[in-house]
Write a protein that holds these residues in place. Structure first.
Motif, PDB file in Angstrom:
ATOM      1  N   GLY A   5      81.406-100.005  59.358  1.00  0.00           N
ATOM      2  CA  GLY A   5      82.406 -99.226  60.079  1.00  0.00           C
ATOM      3  C   GLY A   5      83.050-100.021  61.198  1.00  0.00           C
ATOM      4  O   GLY A   5      84.273-100.002  61.368  1.00  0.00           O
ATOM      5  N   VAL A  58      86.491 -88.603  68.803  1.00  0.00           N
ATOM      6  CA  VAL A  58      86.101 -89.059  67.467  1.00  0.00           C
ATOM      7  C   VAL A  58      85.082 -90.186  67.566  1.00  0.00           C
ATOM      8  O   VAL A  58      84.081 -90.216  66.823  1.00  0.00           O
ATOM      9  CB  VAL A  58      87.344 -89.520  66.667  1.00  0.00           C
ATOM     10  CG1 VAL A  58      86.940 -90.265  65.404  1.00  0.00           C
ATOM     11  CG2 VAL A  58      88.212 -88.319  66.310  1.00  0.00           C
ATOM     12  N   ALA A 109      91.211 -88.082  61.006  1.00  0.00           N
ATOM     13  CA  ALA A 109      89.767 -87.952  61.213  1.00  0.00           C
ATOM     14  C   ALA A 109      89.433 -86.610  61.850  1.00  0.00           C
ATOM     15  O   ALA A 109      88.456 -85.942  61.470  1.00  0.00           O
ATOM     16  CB  ALA A 109      89.259 -89.092  62.093  1.00  0.00           C
ATOM     17  N   GLY A 159      81.221 -90.081  66.263  1.00  0.00           N
ATOM     18  CA  GLY A 159      80.786 -91.118  65.338  1.00  0.00           C
ATOM     19  C   GLY A 159      79.534 -91.827  65.814  1.00  0.00           C
ATOM     20  O   GLY A 159      78.560 -91.987  65.055  1.00  0.00           O
ATOM     21  N   PHE A 167      84.010 -92.281  61.317  1.00  0.00           N
ATOM     22  CA  PHE A 167      84.642 -91.892  62.582  1.00  0.00           C
ATOM     23  C   PHE A 167      84.733 -93.086  63.541  1.00  0.00           C
ATOM     24  O   PHE A 167      85.712 -93.221  64.285  1.00  0.00           O
ATOM     25  CB  PHE A 167      83.876 -90.745  63.230  1.00  0.00           C
ATOM     26  CG  PHE A 167      84.099 -89.417  62.556  1.00  0.00           C
ATOM     27  CD1 PHE A 167      85.082 -89.251  61.599  1.00  0.00           C
ATOM     28  CD2 PHE A 167      83.323 -88.316  62.872  1.00  0.00           C
ATOM     29  CE1 PHE A 167      85.299 -88.033  60.975  1.00  0.00           C
ATOM     30  CE2 PHE A 167      83.523 -87.089  62.262  1.00  0.00           C
ATOM     31  CZ  PHE A 167      84.512 -86.952  61.306  1.00  0.00           C
ATOM     32  N   ILE A 168      83.706 -93.932  63.551  1.00  0.00           N
ATOM     33  CA  ILE A 168      83.772 -95.142  64.380  1.00  0.00           C
ATOM     34  C   ILE A 168      84.908 -96.040  63.897  1.00  0.00           C
ATOM     35  O   ILE A 168      85.679 -96.582  64.702  1.00  0.00           O
ATOM     36  CB  ILE A 168      82.428 -95.893  64.345  1.00  0.00           C
ATOM     37  CG1 ILE A 168      81.374 -95.103  65.135  1.00  0.00           C
ATOM     38  CG2 ILE A 168      82.571 -97.306  64.920  1.00  0.00           C
ATOM     39  CD1 ILE A 168      79.979 -95.682  65.054  1.00  0.00           C
ATOM     40  N   SER A 223      76.542 -89.402  65.789  1.00  0.00           N
ATOM     41  CA  SER A 223      76.057 -89.102  64.442  1.00  0.00           C
ATOM     42  C   SER A 223      75.248 -90.269  63.888  1.00  0.00           C
ATOM     43  O   SER A 223      74.190 -90.068  63.283  1.00  0.00           O
ATOM     44  CB  SER A 223      77.235 -88.785  63.518  1.00  0.00           C
ATOM     45  OG  SER A 223      76.768 -88.328  62.270  1.00  0.00           O
ATOM     46  N   CYS A 224      75.730 -91.483  64.099  1.00  0.00           N
ATOM     47  CA  CYS A 224      74.993 -92.659  63.614  1.00  0.00           C
ATOM     48  C   CYS A 224      73.652 -92.792  64.328  1.00  0.00           C
ATOM     49  O   CYS A 224      72.608 -92.978  63.683  1.00  0.00           O
ATOM     50  CB  CYS A 224      75.822 -93.926  63.826  1.00  0.00           C
ATOM     51  SG  CYS A 224      77.129 -94.173  62.613  1.00  0.00           S
ATOM     52  N   THR A 284      75.641 -82.924  65.307  1.00  0.00           N
ATOM     53  CA  THR A 284      75.159 -83.939  64.363  1.00  0.00           C
ATOM     54  C   THR A 284      74.154 -83.361  63.379  1.00  0.00           C
ATOM     55  O   THR A 284      74.106 -83.782  62.222  1.00  0.00           O
ATOM     56  CB  THR A 284      74.545 -85.141  65.110  1.00  0.00           C
ATOM     57  OG1 THR A 284      73.560 -84.678  66.035  1.00  0.00           O
ATOM     58  CG2 THR A 284      75.611 -85.901  65.885  1.00  0.00           C
ATOM     59  N   GLY A 331      79.510 -90.702  60.473  1.00  0.00           N
ATOM     60  CA  GLY A 331      79.579 -91.356  61.777  1.00  0.00           C
ATOM     61  C   GLY A 331      80.265 -92.702  61.708  1.00  0.00           C
ATOM     62  O   GLY A 331      81.097 -93.040  62.559  1.00  0.00           O
TER      63      GLY A 331
END
Length: 254
Positions: free
Chosen positions: A239, A180, A133, A184, A116-117, A187-188, A59, A113
Motif C-alpha cells: 500500500g 482516510v 475511498a 487505514g 486506504f493508506i 485498520s492495519c 476496525t 487498511g
C-alpha cells in the motif's frame, strides 16, 4: 529510414528514483508514522485510550464486514453482524466456504487498511481518489448497517457516515486525507495486533486461526497466524510503495 525506438531497460536506479518520495509524499509518510506512534501510545493508556475507542470499534466492524463479504462471495447468507462494548464482534452466516470466510477477517481488514493508506497519498487538487475511498467506506458502513443486529453497530455506522458527509463539505474535502489515512493505519495496526493478541498472548480461547486450523487439520493455529501476519505486513508495505509510485506518476514526476 524509420527509427525504431526500443524500450530502455529498467535499472536499479530507476526503481530507487520511483520510490524516492516527493516533498508532499514525505509529509504523508510523516503523517502515517505519527498516526502509528499515537495509536501505539494511546492503545492502553488509562482514560486517553477512550480517544481511540470509536476507531477500534470501526476496525472491528471492518473485520466483521470482511468475514461477511467473503461469505457473500462463497454463497453464504449473512444473518447478522454484532459488536460488543468490549471491542469484540461476531458475524453469523449460513453456508459459504469456511476456508475463505475464516481468514477473511484478518486479511480483509488489513487489505482495506492498506488500500486506504494507498489512497491517502492522493495530493491532487480534486482529491478524486480520496473521495472514492470515502464513498467505498460509506458503502461498507451502509452494508454493516443493513446487517447490524444491535444498536452499538447501528450507532457506530450512522456516526461515521455522518463524519464522512461532514468532511466532504469542509474545505472541499481537505480533511478526507487525514480521516482516510487514520482509518487505514488503524485498520492495519489493529489487524496485526489482533493476530498477536490471539496467537501469541493467547487472550482468547478460540480465534479465527484456531477455527481455521481445525478445518484444515494440517498446521497449528500459530502457523496460520504467522502466515496471516506476514500477508498483512505485505499488504501494508505494498500500500505504501504503490502510493509512492502511482501518485508520483499521476503528478507527472519520475
Amino acid at each position: 529510414m524509420p527509427v525504431i525506438l526500443e524500450p530502455r531497460a529498467v535499472t536499479g536506479q530507476d526503481v530507487v528514483d520511483r520510490l524516492r518520495p516527493t516533498p508532499e509524499q514525505r509529509i504523508t509518510l510523516i503523517i502515517i508514522g505519527a498516526y502509528a506512534l499515537a495509536i501505539l501510545i494511546l492503545w492502553h493508556l488509562p482514560v486517553l485510550k477512550i480517544i481511540l475507542y470509536p476507531f477500534k470499534l470501526l476496525t472491528v466492524a471492518l473485520h466483521e464486514f470482511s468475514h461477511a463479504a467473503a461469505g457473500c462471495c462463497t454463497g453464504a447468507k449473512i444473518e447478522s453482524i454484532q459488536l460488543d462494548p468490549d471491542e469484540g464482534g461476531a458475524t453469523r452466516m449460513r453456508g459459504g466456504m469456511s476456508c475463505c470466510t475464516l481468514p477473511a477477517g484478518y486479511l480483509g481488514s488489513s487489505l482495506i487498511g492498506a488500500i486506504f493508506i494507498f489512497c491517502g497519498f492522493d495530493d491532487t487538487d480534486n482529491r478524486i481518489v480520496l473521495k472514492v475511498a470515502s464513498i467505498v467506506l460509506g458503502i461498507i458502513l451502509i452494508a454493516l448497517l443493513y446487517w447490524a443486529k444491535n444498536w452499538l453497530l447501528r450507532g457506530l455506522t450512522i456516526f461515521f457516515v455522518g463524519v464522512i458527509v461532514l468532511l466532504w463539505f469542509i474545505d472541499k474535502g481537505a480533511g478526507l486525507k487525514y480521516f482516510v489515512l487514520f482509518v487505514g493505519v488503524m485498520s492495519c495496526l489493529y489487524s496485526l495486533w489482533d493476530i498477536m493478541d490471539d496467537l501469541v498472548f493467547r487472550k482468547v480461547n478460540e480465534s479465527d486461526a484456531s477455527k481455521f486450523a481445525k478445518e484444515c487439520k494440517c498446521c497449528p493455529s500459530q502457523i496460520w497466524g504467522i502466515i496471516w501476519l506476514i500477508i498483512s505486513f505485505l499488504f501494508l508495505g505494498i500500500g505504501v510503495l504503490a502510493g509512492l509510485v502511482v501518485f508520483k506518476q499521476h503528478n507527472g514526476q519520475t
